[in-house]
Design an enzyme around this catalytic site. Sequence first.
Site, PDB file in Angstrom:
ATOM      1  N   CYS A  52       0.801  -1.228   0.000  1.00 13.92           N
ATOM      2  CA  CYS A  52       0.000   0.000   0.000  1.00 13.92           C
ATOM      3  C   CYS A  52       0.832   1.276   0.000  1.00 13.92           C
ATOM      4  CB  CYS A  52      -0.950   0.007   1.191  1.00 13.92           C
ATOM      5  SG  CYS A  52      -0.153   0.395   2.753  1.00 13.92           S
ATOM      6  N   CYS A 118      -8.180  12.064   4.497  1.00 15.26           N
ATOM      7  CA  CYS A 118      -7.941  11.577   5.866  1.00 15.26           C
ATOM      8  C   CYS A 118      -6.474  11.746   6.234  1.00 15.26           C
ATOM      9  CB  CYS A 118      -8.383  10.127   6.018  1.00 15.26           C
ATOM     10  SG  CYS A 118      -7.209   8.925   5.399  1.00 15.26           S
ATOM     11  N   LEU A 268      19.064 -16.350   1.968  1.00 14.88           N
ATOM     12  CA  LEU A 268      19.716 -15.050   1.778  1.00 14.88           C
ATOM     13  C   LEU A 268      18.609 -13.999   1.762  1.00 14.88           C
ATOM     14  CD1 LEU A 268      22.273 -16.589   1.035  1.00 14.88           C
ATOM     15  CD2 LEU A 268      22.447 -15.219  -1.031  1.00 14.88           C
ATOM     16  N   GLY A 271      15.881  -8.356  -0.706  1.00 19.68           N
ATOM     17  CA  GLY A 271      14.831  -7.339  -0.603  1.00 19.68           C
ATOM     18  C   GLY A 271      13.812  -7.677   0.471  1.00 19.68           C
ATOM     19  N   SER A 358      15.268  -8.057  -5.373  1.00 15.65           N
ATOM     20  CA  SER A 358      16.448  -8.307  -6.204  1.00 15.65           C
ATOM     21  C   SER A 358      16.107  -9.273  -7.322  1.00 15.65           C
ATOM     22  CB  SER A 358      17.557  -8.898  -5.342  1.00 15.65           C
ATOM     23  OG  SER A 358      17.150 -10.158  -4.847  1.00 15.65           O
ATOM     24  N   LEU A 415      23.217 -17.867  -5.911  1.00 20.11           N
ATOM     25  CA  LEU A 415      23.144 -17.360  -7.274  1.00 20.11           C
ATOM     26  C   LEU A 415      23.991 -16.097  -7.342  1.00 20.11           C
ATOM     27  CD1 LEU A 415      21.810 -17.335 -10.120  1.00 20.11           C
ATOM     28  CD2 LEU A 415      19.959 -16.007  -9.108  1.00 20.11           C
ATOM     29  N   ALA A1098     -24.112   9.065   6.468  1.00 19.75           N
ATOM     30  CA  ALA A1098     -25.296   9.398   5.663  1.00 19.75           C
ATOM     31  C   ALA A1098     -25.190  10.774   5.002  1.00 19.75           C
ATOM     32  CB  ALA A1098     -26.568   9.291   6.502  1.00 19.75           C
ATOM     33  N   VAL A1100     -24.761  13.654   6.006  1.00 25.32           N
ATOM     34  CA  VAL A1100     -25.346  14.857   6.609  1.00 25.32           C
ATOM     35  C   VAL A1100     -24.512  15.455   7.747  1.00 25.32           C
ATOM     36  CG1 VAL A1100     -27.734  14.384   5.981  1.00 25.32           C
ATOM     37  CG2 VAL A1100     -26.833  13.443   8.114  1.00 25.32           C
ATOM     38  N   GLU A1280     -21.507  10.619  -0.110  1.00 26.50           N
ATOM     39  CA  GLU A1280     -21.737   9.272  -0.635  1.00 26.50           C
ATOM     40  C   GLU A1280     -22.130   9.200  -2.105  1.00 26.50           C
ATOM     41  OE1 GLU A1280     -24.020   6.879   2.659  1.00 26.50           O
ATOM     42  OE2 GLU A1280     -24.751   8.936   2.528  1.00 26.50           O
TER      43      GLU A1280
HETATM   44  C1  LIG Z   1       3.674  -6.010  -2.778  1.00 25.71           C
HETATM   45  C2  LIG Z   1       4.390  -6.946  -3.701  1.00 25.71           C
HETATM   46  C3  LIG Z   1       3.992  -6.985  -5.022  1.00 25.71           C
HETATM   47  C4  LIG Z   1       4.622  -7.859  -5.893  1.00 25.71           C
HETATM   48  N1  LIG Z   1       4.206  -7.886  -7.191  1.00 25.71           N
HETATM   49  C5  LIG Z   1       4.799  -8.726  -8.065  1.00 25.71           C
HETATM   50  C6  LIG Z   1       4.387  -8.792  -9.417  1.00 25.71           C
HETATM   51  O1  LIG Z   1       3.490  -8.080  -9.848  1.00 25.71           O
HETATM   52  N2  LIG Z   1       4.999  -9.677 -10.225  1.00 25.71           N
HETATM   53  C7  LIG Z   1       6.015 -10.481  -9.791  1.00 25.71           C
HETATM   54  O2  LIG Z   1       6.538 -11.242 -10.557  1.00 25.71           O
HETATM   55  N3  LIG Z   1       6.414 -10.439  -8.521  1.00 25.71           N
HETATM   56  C8  LIG Z   1       5.837  -9.592  -7.661  1.00 25.71           C
HETATM   57  N4  LIG Z   1       6.256  -9.570  -6.359  1.00 25.71           N
HETATM   58  C9  LIG Z   1       7.284 -10.519  -5.926  1.00 25.71           C
HETATM   59  C10 LIG Z   1       8.693  -9.937  -6.029  1.00 25.71           C
HETATM   60  O3  LIG Z   1       9.056  -9.821  -7.351  1.00 25.71           O
HETATM   61  C11 LIG Z   1       9.621 -10.877  -5.316  1.00 25.71           C
HETATM   62  O4  LIG Z   1       9.217 -10.951  -3.994  1.00 25.71           O
HETATM   63  C12 LIG Z   1      11.040 -10.379  -5.329  1.00 25.71           C
HETATM   64  O5  LIG Z   1      11.517 -10.279  -6.602  1.00 25.71           O
HETATM   65  C13 LIG Z   1      11.945 -11.235  -4.463  1.00 25.71           C
HETATM   66  O6  LIG Z   1      13.198 -10.599  -4.324  1.00 25.71           O
HETATM   67  P1  LIG Z   1      13.843 -10.280  -2.904  1.00 25.71           P
HETATM   68  O7  LIG Z   1      15.183  -9.719  -3.163  1.00 25.71           O
HETATM   69  O8  LIG Z   1      12.956  -9.453  -2.122  1.00 25.71           O
HETATM   70  O9  LIG Z   1      13.923 -11.730  -2.302  1.00 25.71           O
HETATM   71  P2  LIG Z   1      14.023 -12.142  -0.765  1.00 25.71           P
HETATM   72  O10 LIG Z   1      12.680 -12.105  -0.176  1.00 25.71           O
HETATM   73  O11 LIG Z   1      15.076 -11.378  -0.100  1.00 25.71           O
HETATM   74  O12 LIG Z   1      14.495 -13.644  -0.953  1.00 25.71           O
HETATM   75  C14 LIG Z   1      13.684 -14.580  -1.583  1.00 25.71           C
HETATM   76  C15 LIG Z   1      14.378 -15.930  -1.721  1.00 25.71           C
HETATM   77  O13 LIG Z   1      15.443 -15.856  -2.637  1.00 25.71           O
HETATM   78  C16 LIG Z   1      16.620 -16.394  -2.099  1.00 25.71           C
HETATM   79  N5  LIG Z   1      17.755 -15.648  -2.640  1.00 25.71           N
HETATM   80  C17 LIG Z   1      17.811 -14.297  -2.796  1.00 25.71           C
HETATM   81  N6  LIG Z   1      18.982 -13.991  -3.392  1.00 25.71           N
HETATM   82  C18 LIG Z   1      19.643 -15.123  -3.592  1.00 25.71           C
HETATM   83  C19 LIG Z   1      20.899 -15.449  -4.165  1.00 25.71           C
HETATM   84  N7  LIG Z   1      21.693 -14.526  -4.678  1.00 25.71           N
HETATM   85  N8  LIG Z   1      21.263 -16.743  -4.199  1.00 25.71           N
HETATM   86  C20 LIG Z   1      20.467 -17.698  -3.688  1.00 25.71           C
HETATM   87  N9  LIG Z   1      19.278 -17.452  -3.133  1.00 25.71           N
HETATM   88  C21 LIG Z   1      18.863 -16.192  -3.099  1.00 25.71           C
HETATM   89  C22 LIG Z   1      16.462 -16.276  -0.606  1.00 25.71           C
HETATM   90  O14 LIG Z   1      17.215 -17.252   0.042  1.00 25.71           O
HETATM   91  C23 LIG Z   1      14.978 -16.443  -0.428  1.00 25.71           C
HETATM   92  O15 LIG Z   1      14.672 -17.798  -0.307  1.00 25.71           O
HETATM   93  C24 LIG Z   1       5.658  -8.699  -5.447  1.00 25.71           C
HETATM   94  C25 LIG Z   1       6.067  -8.641  -4.114  1.00 25.71           C
HETATM   95  C26 LIG Z   1       5.435  -7.779  -3.245  1.00 25.71           C
HETATM   96  C27 LIG Z   1       5.859  -7.736  -1.827  1.00 25.71           C
HETATM   97  S1  FES Z   2      -6.123   7.341   2.252  1.00 20.96           S
HETATM   98 FE1  FES Z   2      -5.367   8.978   1.081  1.00 20.96          FE
HETATM   99  S2  FES Z   2      -6.210  10.674   2.091  1.00 20.96           S
HETATM  100 FE2  FES Z   2      -7.154   9.008   3.087  1.00 20.96          FE
HETATM  101  S1  FES Z   3       2.167  -0.755   5.455  1.00 17.10           S
HETATM  102 FE1  FES Z   3       1.445  -1.130   3.455  1.00 17.10          FE
HETATM  103  S2  FES Z   3       3.266  -1.147   2.338  1.00 17.10           S
HETATM  104 FE2  FES Z   3       3.949  -1.039   4.357  1.00 17.10          FE
END
Ligand SMILES: Cc1cc2nc3c(=O)[nH]c(=O)nc-3n(C[C@H](O)[C@H](O)[C@H](O)COP(=O)(O)OP(=O)(O)OC[C@H]3O[C@@H](n4cnc5c(N)ncnc54)[C@H](O)[C@@H]3O)c2cc1C
Ligand code: FES
Ligand code: FES
Length: 1349
Positions: A52, A118, A268, A271, A358, A415, A1098, A1100, A1280
């Site tokens: 969000c 808000c 690891l 992100g 990542s 990786l 409502a 009002v 509303e």
């Molecule tokens: C709100 C939200 C929306 C999203 N929307 C999308 C979307 O629309 N489309 C989509 O495809 N994805 C989406 N994602 C997923 C996102 O792409 C993946 O969560 C992200 O790419 C994972 O990367 P990270 O670095 O955060 O991984 P982490 O959470 O840090 O790690 C994930 C896993 O990868 C392993 N790992 C990480 N790096 C290495 C490495 N170098 N070697 C070995 N293992 C490793 C870790 O051990 C762990 O198991 C979304 C995620 C969120 C939170």
């Molecule tokens: S959530 Fe954006 S102003 Fe209320």
């Molecule tokens: S509280 Fe919604 S993105 Fe962190």
Amino acid sequence: MRCASRSDELVFFVNGRKVMERNVDPEGTLLTFLRKNLRLTGTKYACGRGGCGACTVMVSKHDPVSRKIQRHFSVTACLMPICSLYGAAVTTVEGVGSIKTRLHPVQERIAKSHGTQCGFCTPGMVMSMYTLLRNHPQPSEEQLTEALGGNLCRCTGYRPILESGRTFCMESNSCQQKGTGKCCLDWGENDSSRLGKKNEICTKLFAKEEFQSLDPTQELIFPPELLRMAENPEKRTLTFYGERVTWISPGTLKDLLELKVKHPEAPLVVGNTSLGPAMKSQRQFHPVLLSPARISELSMVTKTSDGLTIGAGCSLAQTQDILAERIAELPEEKTQTYRALLKHLRSLAGQQIRNMASLGGHVISRHCCSDLNPVLAVSNATLNLISAEGTRQIPLNEHFLAGLASADLKPEEILESVHIPHSQKWEFVSAFRQAQCQQNALPHVNAGMRVLLKEGTDSIEDLSIAYGGVGAATISAHRSCQQLLGRRWNELMLDEACRLLLDEVSLPGSAPGGRVEFKRTLVVSFLFKFYLEVLQELKKLVKLFSVAVGADSRHRSEVSDQFLSALEDFPVTIPQGVQTYQNVDPHQPLQDPVGRPIMHLSALKHATGEAMFCDDIPVVDKELFMALVTSSRAHAKIISIDVSKALELPEVVDVITAEDIPGTNGAEGDKLLAVEEVTCVGQIICAVVAETDVQAKRATEKIEITYEDLEPVIFTIKDAIKHNSFLCPEKKLEQGNVEEAFEKVDQTIEGEVHVGGQEHFYMETQRVLVIPKTEDKELDIYVSTQDPAHVQKTVSSTLNIPINRITCHVKRVGGGFGGKVGKPAVFGAIAAVGAIKTGHPIRLVLDREDDMLITGGRHPLFGKYKVGFTNNGRIKALDIECYINGGCTLDDSELVTEFLILKLENAYKIRNLRFRGRACMTNLPSNTAFRGFGFPQGALVTESCITAVAAKCGLPPEKIREKNMYKTVDKTIYKQAFNPETLIRCWNECLDKSSFHSRRMQVEEFNKKNYWKKKGIAIIPMKFSVGFAATSYHQAAALVHIYTDGSVLVTHGGNELGQGIHTKMLQVASRELKIPMSCIHISETSTATVPNTIATAASVGADVNGRAVQNACQILLKRLEPIIKKHPEGTWENWIEAAFEQRISLSATGYFRGYKAFMDWEKGVGDPFPYYVYGAACSEVEIDCLTGAHKKIRTDIIMDACCSLNPAIDIGQIEGSFIQGMGLYTTEELKYSPEGILYSRSPDEYKIPTITDVPEEFNVSLLPSSQTPLTIYSSKGLGESGMFLGSSVFFAIADAVATVRRERDIAEDFMVQSPATPERVRMACADRFTKMIPRDDPETFKPWSIPIA
Ligand SMILES: Cc1cc2nc3c(=O)[nH]c(=O)nc-3n(C[C@H](O)[C@H](O)[C@H](O)COP(=O)(O)OP(=O)(O)OC[C@H]3O[C@@H](n4cnc5c(N)ncnc54)[C@H](O)[C@@H]3O)c2cc1C
Ligand code: FES
Ligand code: FES
């Protein structure tokens, strides 16, 4: 145990200040740290899942290799592990600017452009925009939209937020600040010139010329100490020990690889966007976490002659930049894969997630919906692995994606990088995805496709296709592709390929995620798109090389211009539009703020994070936290509740059950805490009280409840009707003689309409802080509610203490929309029981999952209609029967049914009418009040009926609407007299302003020329009755004090929910007392100052409270009159001083005894509503028939606001509710399991509109004044009504779908189902692909989800 002595010191900076922490918990996030440890509460919690953007902050890091500040990047603090911040500089909204010191231009502009209501989303918005400006001081509009794509706002409809950001995108931003030091709330001489001329139609809501210019030199610098740290990087491994988890951050690759040998199971964390949510919701637990953040080898990028190698540690945002750079450098033929990846990266999540996530984490997570893996898999990407043993490469193929041990990483390997080869001539790569909405949504299905044609021919040399979203992992269609090798790229191949793919990529009827037929259709629709794309490319090559492709005439005809529309995706566009309102009367004193677009009182504080919400109140002495335990069964007897294991956990203080309630446990059939029986999943059974929120939450999982399932279990309206399961008697209104009229009409139609429910998704979840006092059983309750008096009353009866001991305080509410009328009392009462039992203050903050699970929302509706009409479309008889799904308790369901029936006729005069409504009792969480209160669902049935009549008569729907609309002074179905003149004005003005008729013709022209894309247009009229249908609700009180310095304190019974009620009340007080608004203050709403208040609902709130404030001010002014008369030359302060000397009371209570509402349901007559708001909206959309996606092209709204108290606020309400309505009718879809468990419990699964959903052109006009004598200064309540106008988008989509069906000779009158999701639109646009897919016999499988409307 946490061991500070063994832990290293975590060093980072927050807002320029150094933070050194030894006692850090590796499980903690930056958000918790900011809010709890540093007391920086500007950063908000709203979802905890990265979905969000409310918690957005900026992180800056120095890159020792480039010796530059690595880009500043926005992140979601709720997913950012605190330990990952070593060496980073964090900037929060407090660090950007403050009211007390200096406002940052971003903060100033979002506030003054009316971009906050808000204010709960505002700090996140500010931080996303601020980060963008730190990187690009004059961004493009595309960059602005991209930067805000991950931030949700439930109030504003985004237009004003974008508008504020857009002011930075313009060329000239020279400083225009007047430097007068004058309060921006005051209007003085010359001020009227700021916003257009007097008594004219105005289109300017703020004065851009006054904004401070952006001066990048004024920003916080990167801390020199961190610079030194980065340049001499710490090579030592840093370790942070927590109670349960150890975080290890090695300084060298060698150490990392050794650690991986030592801790092969440890993930690891990069992100944390995949691990974080999994650890939270799937309860994964990892005792050791390895952080490769300091290993620069993982961020290397190598460009080779055959491809690109990107370090696994590069963020997705960096990957985007790298790909874009490479695309610019290389010839097009080599960059096919990079383009396909880039296309997906643009719509993958929001900017914050792309900054954090990542590439390595993405690939390794192997999420079933991964957007990149299908493309990487088809393009022969390889993974470069490294371990202490050495390096090796593995292909990123179907075996790796399926997680086969032989094709996977070994536990000690990591990786290092991903190699993506260049594409070559005669090779084509594409990516496809379809999600619930265009941006920031996980895809339902995605695909990567690659074909290599034999040079100079159209025969397939190599083919790879991979899909996401159709299985537990990315699926490769290897077998099908093999079978197609050597085939020519033509229609015959396409047919064969579809057959093979549907066979290989088979999806069982019960597949998780549901939408099975839609997904099957997408599998082949995407292929068709790819087929056409390649044909197009081939066409170009044929021209260049005159080679032997296309001998078969069948494919040449397919790419005729009419079919080309299949190829283009809808572009992300930046909304434009005009807002018009009428300027105030030229004779109105300049200082009088009524009718002027005054900024929301708290806007600047929202923008700086200084506005305090309930959970921002500092920790109170001895405070404890509460977490709720809810039922996992839909209907069951509670056999036992065993709390012993929970109580054994450290820091757990108590468990509160029904037995602890000293007074009344709710009502019969609607208990606060369940006793003996539960009637829905999510019903509250007990609550844990602990010293920390984390521990309280953990303890809830240790409570063991045994159940015995009971029958019947009812979830759907259909089943409720079958079981005669209703919450209240039927409500009915009738006029004329319906049966007789049906006999005489030319034609009749019968139809069904299904409208799904809606989650309030207020950004601030339900929260309350109860503080027991030491004396006389007094309690102070700080609560986020629309109805503090109800909380007060409920707590009183629950505790069995008089109401006068309980004081409820509401400073502001982070969005309510009806969801905080009834429910906060439940949470307040349970927390109060905890407070009384333990003697400690109790804080209860619902997390998003619990909030969505427990609180219910808008009632889903099932409507049946029979309509009789003449051949020219005059409706003579209409019979509508509506059923709403009320859930397991009555709540507001009876009232919602009544309102539904009263409002069902909308704008139409139909002589013979019968409306019946019933509220079904089901085993689902109880549904409740929601903006529009039944009208948005009910009127959709009426309008669907009109559309069906139009289709049958072969006439455009707008003709049928016009023909049947009220035309002259008349009476409604319940015999309330009204004059529809304003309704007709709105309709005509909307037709005119939207150029409806000429655009209708353009739409038809477009549709003739395009087969796979269709446009639709619709105009909808609205008559919306405002107010409660009960007299006791039409009253309000206010208390106004004047202090001896002349300053004024106003208190009234309304609550500030973001709708600007306090701002409007100050405008009223300023006019009445004839003093500037800056002399008047509102602190909070409190039951101690104004008792027995009515819920702010409502529409009002401002009407009734405004009259009460007016009354109090007039009383005071009357008392002052003799003094003023005697010293007319005196100042306000002189008069007040004199009044005090003369012992004149400077405090007054104002009271408004409002409308006498009356409704006799027996006779079906009444005067239930004080007045109506009229409006009309016209929307145009374009749909993609192959995917079901749609694009909102334009919306024009005309709303009758009468004499608006504050046009900026009123336009904000109209736009915000319109966008919320658009969400209801297009993307917001609640999914329940066959066991009645709500799946949609986060922004991942429940899609409210985002910034890219706003219509490309969005115009709003307030109809030049009409008069309403009943309200304050003839204004109207607009909270509303805009909601229903969102249905114009629904009907525009329906119009487009109807065109498709007409063209394809399929029945036009398909079942109407809201929301018009991509799934429904796609499946309604039946074609050869929908015919191809296998269909399952519903009797043979258990579906993943069930429809409850
Ligand atoms: C709100 C939200 C929306 C999203 N929307 C999308 C979307 O629309 N489309 C989509 O495809 N994805 C989406 N994602 C997923 C996102 O792409 C993946 O969560 C992200 O790419 C994972 O990367 P990270 O670095 O955060 O991984 P982490 O959470 O840090 O790690 C994930 C896993 O990868 C392993 N790992 C990480 N790096 C290495 C490495 N170098 N070697 C070995 N293992 C490793 C870790 O051990 C762990 O198991 C979304 C995620 C969120 C939170
Ligand atoms: S959530 Fe954006 S102003 Fe209320
Ligand atoms: S509280 Fe919604 S993105 Fe962190």
